[in-house]
Design a protein around this motif. Sequence first.
Motif, PDB file in Angstrom:
ATOM      1  N   ILE A  31       0.863  -1.176   0.000  1.00  0.00           N
ATOM      2  CA  ILE A  31       0.000   0.000   0.000  1.00  0.00           C
ATOM      3  C   ILE A  31       0.904   1.232   0.000  1.00  0.00           C
ATOM      4  N   VAL A  32       0.620   2.158  -0.901  1.00  0.00           N
ATOM      5  CA  VAL A  32       1.349   3.419  -0.956  1.00  0.00           C
ATOM      6  C   VAL A  32       0.532   4.454  -0.194  1.00  0.00           C
ATOM      7  N   LEU A  33       1.135   5.007   0.847  1.00  0.00           N
ATOM      8  CA  LEU A  33       0.500   6.053   1.632  1.00  0.00           C
ATOM      9  C   LEU A  33       1.040   7.383   1.111  1.00  0.00           C
ATOM     10  N   ALA A  34       0.215   8.078   0.333  1.00  0.00           N
ATOM     11  CA  ALA A  34       0.621   9.322  -0.323  1.00  0.00           C
ATOM     12  C   ALA A  34       0.098  10.500   0.482  1.00  0.00           C
ATOM     13  N   GLY A  35       0.978  11.120   1.252  1.00  0.00           N
ATOM     14  CA  GLY A  35       0.602  12.232   2.106  1.00  0.00           C
ATOM     15  C   GLY A  35       0.863  13.569   1.451  1.00  0.00           C
ATOM     16  N   ILE A  36      -0.128  14.450   1.484  1.00  0.00           N
ATOM     17  CA  ILE A  36       0.047  15.790   0.941  1.00  0.00           C
ATOM     18  C   ILE A  36       0.986  16.549   1.876  1.00  0.00           C
ATOM     19  N   ALA A  37       2.033  17.152   1.286  1.00  0.00           N
ATOM     20  CA  ALA A  37       3.095  17.812   2.049  1.00  0.00           C
ATOM     21  C   ALA A  37       2.525  18.669   3.171  1.00  0.00           C
ATOM     22  N   GLY A  38       3.169  18.599   4.313  1.00  0.00           N
ATOM     23  CA  GLY A  38       2.704  19.290   5.509  1.00  0.00           C
ATOM     24  C   GLY A  38       2.014  18.292   6.420  1.00  0.00           C
ATOM     25  N   GLY A  39       0.846  18.683   6.909  1.00  0.00           N
ATOM     26  CA  GLY A  39       0.109  17.831   7.840  1.00  0.00           C
ATOM     27  C   GLY A  39      -0.321  16.501   7.253  1.00  0.00           C
ATOM     28  N   GLY A  40      -0.608  16.471   5.957  1.00  0.00           N
ATOM     29  CA  GLY A  40      -1.015  15.221   5.314  1.00  0.00           C
ATOM     30  C   GLY A  40       0.107  14.201   5.313  1.00  0.00           C
ATOM     31  N   TYR A  41       1.324  14.657   5.065  1.00  0.00           N
ATOM     32  CA  TYR A  41       2.467  13.737   5.058  1.00  0.00           C
ATOM     33  C   TYR A  41       2.782  13.263   6.472  1.00  0.00           C
ATOM     34  N   THR A  42       2.677  14.153   7.446  1.00  0.00           N
ATOM     35  CA  THR A  42       2.890  13.751   8.843  1.00  0.00           C
ATOM     36  C   THR A  42       1.854  12.704   9.248  1.00  0.00           C
ATOM     37  N   LEU A  43       0.607  12.916   8.863  1.00  0.00           N
ATOM     38  CA  LEU A  43      -0.436  11.929   9.154  1.00  0.00           C
ATOM     39  C   LEU A  43      -0.125  10.601   8.465  1.00  0.00           C
ATOM     40  N   ALA A  44       0.351  10.644   7.224  1.00  0.00           N
ATOM     41  CA  ALA A  44       0.727   9.424   6.499  1.00  0.00           C
ATOM     42  C   ALA A  44       1.831   8.674   7.249  1.00  0.00           C
ATOM     43  N   GLN A  45       2.798   9.407   7.782  1.00  0.00           N
ATOM     44  CA  GLN A  45       3.873   8.776   8.557  1.00  0.00           C
ATOM     45  C   GLN A  45       3.319   8.092   9.805  1.00  0.00           C
ATOM     46  N   ARG A  46       2.408   8.752  10.495  1.00  0.00           N
ATOM     47  CA  ARG A  46       1.807   8.178  11.715  1.00  0.00           C
ATOM     48  C   ARG A  46       0.984   6.938  11.363  1.00  0.00           C
ATOM     49  N   LEU A  47       0.258   7.017  10.250  1.00  0.00           N
ATOM     50  CA  LEU A  47      -0.523   5.856   9.818  1.00  0.00           C
ATOM     51  C   LEU A  47       0.397   4.697   9.449  1.00  0.00           C
ATOM     52  N   ALA A  48       1.511   4.982   8.788  1.00  0.00           N
ATOM     53  CA  ALA A  48       2.459   3.927   8.405  1.00  0.00           C
ATOM     54  C   ALA A  48       3.009   3.226   9.637  1.00  0.00           C
ATOM     55  N   GLU A  49       3.351   4.000  10.674  1.00  0.00           N
ATOM     56  CA  GLU A  49       3.864   3.408  11.912  1.00  0.00           C
ATOM     57  C   GLU A  49       2.829   2.467  12.528  1.00  0.00           C
ATOM     58  N   THR A  50       1.586   2.898  12.557  1.00  0.00           N
ATOM     59  CA  THR A  50       0.516   2.079  13.133  1.00  0.00           C
ATOM     60  C   THR A  50       0.248   0.855  12.272  1.00  0.00           C
ATOM     61  N   LEU A  51       0.187   1.045  10.966  1.00  0.00           N
ATOM     62  CA  LEU A  51      -0.084  -0.077  10.055  1.00  0.00           C
ATOM     63  C   LEU A  51       0.998  -1.150  10.130  1.00  0.00           C
ATOM     64  N   GLN A  52       2.244  -0.758  10.314  1.00  0.00           N
ATOM     65  CA  GLN A  52       3.322  -1.742  10.402  1.00  0.00           C
ATOM     66  C   GLN A  52       3.131  -2.670  11.601  1.00  0.00           C
ATOM     67  N   ASP A  53       2.453  -2.181  12.634  1.00  0.00           N
ATOM     68  CA  ASP A  53       2.190  -3.005  13.826  1.00  0.00           C
ATOM     69  C   ASP A  53       1.017  -3.956  13.631  1.00  0.00           C
ATOM     70  N   ILE A  54       0.093  -3.629  12.720  1.00  0.00           N
ATOM     71  CA  ILE A  54      -1.142  -4.414  12.643  1.00  0.00           C
ATOM     72  C   ILE A  54      -1.328  -5.184  11.340  1.00  0.00           C
ATOM     73  N   ALA A  55      -0.594  -4.819  10.293  1.00  0.00           N
ATOM     74  CA  ALA A  55      -0.851  -5.422   8.982  1.00  0.00           C
ATOM     75  C   ALA A  55       0.412  -6.074   8.418  1.00  0.00           C
ATOM     76  N   PRO A  56       0.243  -7.187   7.691  1.00  0.00           N
ATOM     77  CA  PRO A  56       1.403  -7.931   7.192  1.00  0.00           C
ATOM     78  C   PRO A  56       2.025  -7.400   5.900  1.00  0.00           C
ATOM     79  N   MET A  57       1.316  -6.521   5.187  1.00  0.00           N
ATOM     80  CA  MET A  57       1.843  -6.069   3.895  1.00  0.00           C
ATOM     81  C   MET A  57       2.882  -4.971   4.057  1.00  0.00           C
ATOM     82  N   HIS A  58       3.498  -4.601   2.941  1.00  0.00           N
ATOM     83  CA  HIS A  58       4.525  -3.562   2.924  1.00  0.00           C
ATOM     84  C   HIS A  58       3.854  -2.200   2.686  1.00  0.00           C
TER      85      HIS A  58
END
Length: 163
Positions: A31-58
Motif C-alpha cells: 500500500i502506498v500512503l501518499a501524504g500531501i506535504a505538511g500535515g497530510g504527510y505527517t499523518l501518512a507517517q503516523r498511519l504507516a507506523e501504526t499499520l506496520q504493527d497491525i498489517a502484514p503487507m509492505h
Amino acid sequence: MDTILNHQEVQHKIRRIAYQIYEANATEKEIVLAGIAGGGYTLAQRLAETLQDIAPMHFSLCKVEIDKADPRAPITTSMLAADYENKAVVLIDDVLNSGTTLIYGVRHFLDVPLSRFKTAVLVNRNHKKYPVKADFKGISLSTSLNENVAVVFEKDQDRVCLE
C-alpha cells in the motif's frame, strides 16, 4: 482556541483509520500512503507506523507536493509513477476543507493505473466545493467558513483545535 481532539483522541482516530485502511486493502501486497506535504504527510507517517504493527503487507510513503494557492500547477511526488503503478494508493491529508487540494491530488494519481485508490483525512470540514469525499476520516465537523481547524502534530501533544 478550543481543543476538539486531544493527543489520546488523535491517536485513537489514527489507529482506527489504520485499521480501516488495512481492512479495505487486505488482499494487497503493498500500500502506498501518499501524504500531501505538511500535515497530510505527517499523518501518512503516523498511519504507516501504526499499520506496520497491525498489517502484514509492505507500506511505502510518498510525499505529494501541491501548491495550495494554485492547485492546477504541476504536482510532484517523492516516488516515480512507475513505483505506484498497479498498487493500492491512499491519498492522505490532515484536513478536508473545500476539497480543492484532495481533488487535484486525486486527479494527479489517475494518470497511472492503480489497483485501488482511496482517500483519508483526520478532519472532514463538510465545506466541499468539489465532489470529493474522504473514504476514511477521523472526525467530521460542521463549522462556519470563517472558523479555522488546525491540526497540530507535536511529539506526545498531537491535537486538533478550532480557531
